[in-house]
Write an enzyme that holds these catalytic residues in place. Structure first.
Site, mmCIF file in Angstrom:
data_model
loop_
_atom_site.group_PDB
_atom_site.id
_atom_site.type_symbol
_atom_site.label_atom_id
_atom_site.label_comp_id
_atom_site.label_asym_id
_atom_site.label_seq_id
_atom_site.Cartn_x
_atom_site.Cartn_y
_atom_site.Cartn_z
ATOM 1 N N TYR A 26 0.844 -1.210 0.000
ATOM 2 C CA TYR A 26 0.000 0.000 0.000
ATOM 3 C C TYR A 26 0.871 1.247 0.000
ATOM 4 O O TYR A 26 0.624 2.194 -0.767
ATOM 5 C CB TYR A 26 -0.908 -0.028 1.228
ATOM 6 C CG TYR A 26 -1.922 1.082 1.284
ATOM 7 C CD1 TYR A 26 -3.067 1.042 0.494
ATOM 8 C CD2 TYR A 26 -1.762 2.165 2.146
ATOM 9 C CE1 TYR A 26 -4.013 2.054 0.554
ATOM 10 C CE2 TYR A 26 -2.689 3.179 2.217
ATOM 11 C CZ TYR A 26 -3.822 3.123 1.418
ATOM 12 O OH TYR A 26 -4.753 4.135 1.483
ATOM 13 N N ILE A 29 -8.805 9.043 8.435
ATOM 14 C CA ILE A 29 -10.149 9.494 8.096
ATOM 15 C C ILE A 29 -11.149 8.450 8.586
ATOM 16 O O ILE A 29 -10.982 7.256 8.338
ATOM 17 C CB ILE A 29 -10.302 9.687 6.570
ATOM 18 C CG1 ILE A 29 -9.229 10.639 6.031
ATOM 19 C CG2 ILE A 29 -11.705 10.188 6.240
ATOM 20 C CD1 ILE A 29 -9.282 12.043 6.574
ATOM 21 N N ALA A 55 2.528 1.718 -3.419
ATOM 22 C CA ALA A 55 1.578 2.189 -4.427
ATOM 23 C C ALA A 55 1.236 3.659 -4.226
ATOM 24 O O ALA A 55 1.198 4.439 -5.181
ATOM 25 C CB ALA A 55 0.309 1.338 -4.385
#
Length: 258
Positions: free
Chosen positions: A166, A199, A169
């Site tokens: 992650y 978030i 990327a």
């Protein structure tokens, strides 16, 4: 600390007449971005891999009085992306805004990370963002204008244990953003990234409370962001107010990463 009350500060005509594509818009940040773009007057095309989930989001927005066009598309597949852009142009004749939001995770410490999981994350999060960006460039170049907004992450700036694929990327998206901005700046197209911090979404709600407390200690503003905070940053970067901003990464993280 709870999130402070927030109101929409953007005029309902801010993006009137503009057409936007939002990928990964079936929930969370993507759905919030789609709604905010509708609220400020844009024609919005949303996509998700799941026909059912993207249809649910479209129905929710239609029930609020907005016109929305939903398309099932897997952005990790070049053919799906090409069809998505073709259908958007058929529907609205132009594409003014692209929000590359779609992404997946396959979290695992690198020593145990399977090749197929690494490949899946890079293919969707990075290559998929490239596919979508490349597909809209030709129509944007023809019209000599466009706004491309890539959703990265603070994880791409700071790294995080268990998220090698992650982080790679999302860091790659920042590099892609800068390079594309340099390539198409003379054509009236801006390309920027947003790096959200923590978030509150259905995904982050699954994080144990003790870990959430530790994360909160890293945030100077002392509260977690909402999907609307990211959506508002998108609206700003998509508007004429950001016409002289390109190749930048806007961190929406409460000061978590400085």
């Amino acid at each position: 600390m709870d999130q402070p009350t927030k109101q929409n500060v953007f005029n309902e005509n801010l993006l009137r007449g503009k057409t936007a594509i939002v990928t990964g818009a079936s929930r969370g940040i993507g759905a919030a971005i789609a709604q905010r773009l509708c609220e400020v007057g844009a024609n919005v095309v949303i996509c998700s891999r799941s026909t059912e989930s993207v249809s649910i989001t479209a129905n929710e927005l239609e029930n609020k009085g907005y016109t929305i066009h939903a398309i099932a598309a897997d952005i990790s597949k070049k053919e799906d992306v090409e069809t998505l852009v073709e259908q958007a142009i058929e529907q609205y004749s132009q594409i003014d805004i692209l929000v590359n939001n779609a992404g997946i995770t396959r979290d695992m410490f690198l020593i145990r990370l399977k090749d197929e999981d690494w490949d899946a994350v890079l293919q969707t999060n990075l290559t998929g963002t490239m596919y979508c960006t490349r597909a809209v460039l030709r129509p944007m170049i023809r019209q000599k204008s466009g706004r491309i907004i890539n959703i990265s992450s603070v994880i791409g700036l700071m790294g995080n244990p268990g998220q090698a694929s992650y982080a790679a990327a999302k860091a790659g998206i920042i590099g892609l953003t800068k390079t594309t901005a340099k390539e198409v700046g003379t054509r009236g197209i801006t390309v920027n990234a947003i790096a959200p911090g923590f978030i509150t979404t259905d995904m982050t709600a699954k994080i144990p409370e003790d870990l959430q407390s530790k994360i909160l200690e890293l945030i100077p503003l002392q509260f977690f962001g909402s999907p609307d905070d990211v959506a508002d940053a998108v609206c700003f970067l998509a508007s004429d107010a950001a016409r002289y901003i390109t190749g930048q990464t806007l961190q929406v993280d409460g000061g978590m990463v400085m």
